[in-house]
Design a protein around this motif. Structure first.
Motif: not given
Length: 117
Positions: A113, A34, A73, A21, A110-111
């Motif tokens: 945000l 998450v 997330a 994240l 990868t996320i």
């Protein structure tokens, strides 16, 4: 303030997901977590959550049910995301979903945000 997770959230296991994240600058986002849903309707309570990530930004939601999981997330634990809250999804529509495989921890990448609008 301790994070309040859904009853039954797993903190270990051999089936689930892992990844990173990050914030809009690409830096790990400590304290985010998450949330996992069985479908792309992110408007209800998730079925699974990860523990809050540490300084490295790595997440580990463990699941008990095999099949599709759609991942998002965030940084707040209750209610719908609010304006400005860091929030992200793996991808739009079904692309944001992955299949849990028994006995495997799947790295989904990868996320990022971004401030929720």
């Amino acid at each position: 303030q301790p994070m309040l997770m859904r009853e039954g959230t797993l903190t270990s296991g051999d089936t689930g997901f892992t990844g990173l994240l990050v914030d809009v600058g690409g830096q790990p986002l400590a304290g985010a977590f998450v949330i996992a849903y069985p479908d792309t309707d992110y408007q209800h309570m998730p079925e699974a959550t990860s523990p809050a990530v540490g300084e490295d930004g790595r997440f580990h939601p463990y699941v008990t049910r095999i099949g599709q999981w759609c991942l998002a997330a965030r940084t707040r634990t209750r209610g719908q995301p609010i304006a400005g809250e860091p929030y992200g999804v793996l991808a739009k529509q079904e692309e944001g979903c992955r299949k849990a495989v028994p006995g495997q921890i799947i790295d989904i990448g990868t996320i990022q945000l971004k401030p929720y609008r």
